[in-house]
Design a protein around this motif. Structure first.
Motif, mmCIF file in Angstrom:
data_model
loop_
_atom_site.group_PDB
_atom_site.id
_atom_site.type_symbol
_atom_site.label_atom_id
_atom_site.label_comp_id
_atom_site.label_asym_id
_atom_site.label_seq_id
_atom_site.Cartn_x
_atom_site.Cartn_y
_atom_site.Cartn_z
ATOM 1 N N ILE A 142 0.849 -1.098 0.153
ATOM 2 C CA ILE A 142 -0.008 0.051 0.057
ATOM 3 C C ILE A 142 0.963 1.317 0.045
ATOM 4 O O ILE A 142 1.637 1.519 0.935
ATOM 5 C CB ILE A 142 -0.944 0.074 1.072
ATOM 6 N N PHE A 143 0.718 2.155 -1.250
ATOM 7 C CA PHE A 143 1.318 3.393 -0.941
ATOM 8 C C PHE A 143 0.679 4.370 -0.156
ATOM 9 O O PHE A 143 -0.345 4.633 -0.209
ATOM 10 C CB PHE A 143 1.306 3.939 -2.388
ATOM 11 N N ASN A 144 1.760 4.910 0.755
ATOM 12 C CA ASN A 144 1.084 5.691 1.803
ATOM 13 C C ASN A 144 1.294 7.062 1.931
ATOM 14 O O ASN A 144 2.617 7.634 2.258
ATOM 15 C CB ASN A 144 1.724 5.226 3.065
ATOM 16 N N TYR A 145 0.689 7.899 1.185
ATOM 17 C CA TYR A 145 0.744 9.428 1.213
ATOM 18 C C TYR A 145 0.679 10.013 2.466
ATOM 19 O O TYR A 145 1.072 11.158 2.725
ATOM 20 C CB TYR A 145 -0.372 9.781 0.266
ATOM 21 N N GLY A 146 0.181 9.325 3.538
ATOM 22 C CA GLY A 146 0.018 9.602 4.972
ATOM 23 C C GLY A 146 1.499 10.037 5.620
ATOM 24 O O GLY A 146 1.592 10.850 6.540
ATOM 25 N N TRP A 147 2.491 9.337 4.919
ATOM 26 C CA TRP A 147 3.853 9.434 5.566
ATOM 27 C C TRP A 147 4.316 10.937 5.004
ATOM 28 O O TRP A 147 4.210 11.112 3.947
ATOM 29 C CB TRP A 147 4.640 8.206 5.236
ATOM 30 N N SER A 148 4.969 11.463 6.115
ATOM 31 C CA SER A 148 5.777 12.683 5.606
ATOM 32 C C SER A 148 6.966 12.856 6.475
ATOM 33 O O SER A 148 7.209 12.417 7.480
ATOM 34 C CB SER A 148 4.724 13.947 6.071
ATOM 35 N N ALA A 149 8.024 13.728 5.788
ATOM 36 C CA ALA A 149 9.251 14.094 6.358
ATOM 37 C C ALA A 149 9.755 15.155 6.044
ATOM 38 O O ALA A 149 9.042 16.046 5.410
ATOM 39 C CB ALA A 149 10.246 12.642 5.755
ATOM 40 N N GLU A 150 10.637 15.582 6.895
ATOM 41 C CA GLU A 150 11.351 17.059 6.580
ATOM 42 C C GLU A 150 12.571 17.074 5.789
ATOM 43 O O GLU A 150 13.423 16.318 6.125
ATOM 44 C CB GLU A 150 11.475 17.603 7.863
ATOM 45 N N TRP A 151 12.525 17.629 4.679
ATOM 46 C CA TRP A 151 13.953 17.577 3.838
ATOM 47 C C TRP A 151 13.676 18.790 3.096
ATOM 48 O O TRP A 151 12.485 19.536 2.998
ATOM 49 C CB TRP A 151 13.703 16.104 2.562
ATOM 50 N N GLU A 152 14.759 19.023 2.237
ATOM 51 C CA GLU A 152 14.806 20.241 1.278
ATOM 52 C C GLU A 152 14.908 19.912 -0.244
ATOM 53 O O GLU A 152 15.292 18.795 -0.549
ATOM 54 C CB GLU A 152 16.244 21.035 1.709
ATOM 55 N N LEU A 153 14.272 20.535 -0.894
ATOM 56 C CA LEU A 153 14.250 20.845 -2.321
ATOM 57 C C LEU A 153 13.810 22.044 -2.777
ATOM 58 O O LEU A 153 13.242 23.047 -2.370
ATOM 59 C CB LEU A 153 12.712 20.162 -2.925
ATOM 60 N N ALA A 154 14.707 22.088 -4.344
ATOM 61 C CA ALA A 154 14.577 23.595 -5.047
ATOM 62 C C ALA A 154 14.667 23.183 -6.516
ATOM 63 O O ALA A 154 15.489 22.347 -6.644
ATOM 64 C CB ALA A 154 15.582 24.458 -4.535
ATOM 65 N N ALA A 155 13.756 23.946 -7.237
ATOM 66 C CA ALA A 155 13.894 23.607 -8.582
ATOM 67 C C ALA A 155 14.326 24.779 -9.392
ATOM 68 O O ALA A 155 13.836 26.022 -9.246
ATOM 69 C CB ALA A 155 12.718 22.837 -9.365
ATOM 70 N N THR A 156 14.656 24.848 -10.727
ATOM 71 C CA THR A 156 14.838 25.950 -11.504
ATOM 72 C C THR A 156 14.246 25.441 -13.125
ATOM 73 O O THR A 156 14.690 24.273 -13.431
ATOM 74 C CB THR A 156 16.688 26.441 -11.704
ATOM 75 N N MET A 157 14.213 26.453 -13.859
ATOM 76 C CA MET A 157 13.711 26.094 -15.146
ATOM 77 C C MET A 157 14.772 26.912 -16.022
ATOM 78 O O MET A 157 15.344 28.219 -15.753
ATOM 79 C CB MET A 157 12.316 26.818 -15.365
ATOM 80 N N LEU A 158 15.336 26.152 -16.840
ATOM 81 C CA LEU A 158 16.245 26.569 -18.008
ATOM 82 C C LEU A 158 15.751 26.595 -19.208
ATOM 83 O O LEU A 158 14.526 26.078 -19.440
ATOM 84 C CB LEU A 158 17.700 25.745 -17.851
ATOM 85 N N SER A 159 16.491 26.904 -20.394
ATOM 86 C CA SER A 159 15.898 26.977 -21.713
ATOM 87 C C SER A 159 15.475 25.565 -22.042
ATOM 88 O O SER A 159 14.616 25.554 -23.102
ATOM 89 C CB SER A 159 17.030 27.766 -22.632
ATOM 90 N N ASP A 160 16.185 24.702 -21.865
ATOM 91 C CA ASP A 160 16.093 23.292 -22.294
ATOM 92 C C ASP A 160 16.013 22.322 -21.364
ATOM 93 O O ASP A 160 16.105 20.827 -21.845
ATOM 94 C CB ASP A 160 17.430 23.017 -23.222
ATOM 95 N N ARG A 161 15.769 22.657 -20.173
ATOM 96 C CA ARG A 161 15.436 21.626 -19.129
ATOM 97 C C ARG A 161 14.804 22.042 -17.766
ATOM 98 O O ARG A 161 15.004 23.376 -17.590
ATOM 99 C CB ARG A 161 16.732 20.738 -18.709
ATOM 100 N N TRP A 162 14.261 21.409 -16.654
ATOM 101 C CA TRP A 162 14.119 21.790 -15.465
ATOM 102 C C TRP A 162 14.906 20.968 -14.567
ATOM 103 O O TRP A 162 15.252 19.831 -14.868
ATOM 104 C CB TRP A 162 12.578 21.713 -15.247
ATOM 105 N N VAL A 163 15.429 21.520 -13.418
ATOM 106 C CA VAL A 163 16.422 20.873 -12.677
ATOM 107 C C VAL A 163 16.009 20.951 -11.342
ATOM 108 O O VAL A 163 15.560 22.078 -10.745
ATOM 109 C CB VAL A 163 17.600 21.659 -12.818
#
Length: 225
Positions: A142-163
């Motif tokens: 069973i895939f549990n979306y109720g699980w949650s953790a503290e972690w960091e994320l950031a994204a950027t958009m470039l001309s030919d990709r997102w990162v």
């Protein structure tokens, strides 16, 4: 520029002995990661690059490819992903609320099976806006979306990709503190405008199940905190 592609490197998954799976190495580092979605840390240039995601529909390499690098310190896993796209203006991204399903958005899921028992996993998601979501799955399947953790994320958009970059504390997952480990790993990417789902380690059935994951090697974790 895209770094060297790791290709032709494979290992046998214990529950799928007739199929080779991707295998790549995590890089142990001492440098910090600034989580900004810009791959300007020197260690990213030294990290192995996994790529060659397979399109679920055609069972061939996806037209729009994805590259993955993983590094780690005593305390965190670092993940860097580049989603190449030759029509970046058509990227779908609107969800800014955390821990929601990315309905209508492009997204990437990073899957880890730290115990490498092919029965459980942790999942960390990003869309092109750097919106976080996470979940886990146990032996019940069973895939549990109720699980949650503290972690960091950031994204950027470039001309030919997102990162994006992820910084995930080891402490949010159950794992063994020992050296020479191999974890199960997979990466899933959804490209909405072409309705394409692609996988680093592809299976024609049970797309998301840990028994079909690839291998993340080189994890010396005896001294982790």
């Amino acid at each position: 520029p895209i770094l060297t592609i790791i290709s032709g490197v494979s290992a046998l998954a214990t529950e799928t002995p007739t199929n080779s799976v991707p295998s790549f190495r995590a890089l142990k580092v001492n440098e910090p990661l600034t989580v900004d979605g810009v791959l300007d840390e020197a260690f990213w240039q030294r990290a192995e690059v996994a790529t060659g995601l397979i399109d679920q529909r055609t069972q061939q390499p996806a037209d729009q490819q994805t590259t993955i690098r993983i590094a780690y310190t005593q305390t965190h896993l670092f993940v860097a992903v580049e989603c190449l796209d030759d029509d970046i203006e058509e990227i779908h991204a609107s969800e800014r609320r955390e821990d929601r399903s990315f309905v209508g958005d492009d997204w990437v899921e990073i899957h880890f099976d730290p115990s490498h028992n092919h029965r459980s996993k942790y999942a960390f998601f990003s869309n092109p806006l750097g919106t976080r979501a996470d979940a886990n799955e146990g032996p019940s399947g069973i895939f549990n979306y109720g699980w949650s953790a503290e972690w960091e994320l950031a994204a950027t958009m470039l001309s030919d990709r997102w990162v994006f970059e992820m910084k995930i504390p080891f402490g949010v997952m159950n794992y063994e503190r020992k050296d020479g480990q191999t974890w199960g790993v997979n990466v899933t990417r959804v490209l909405r405008r072409t309705d394409t789902m692609s996988f680093l380690s592809f299976s024609a059935t049970d797309f998301f199940k840990p028994r079909h994951f690839g291998h993340l090697t080189g994890l010396d974790l005896a001294d982790t905190e």
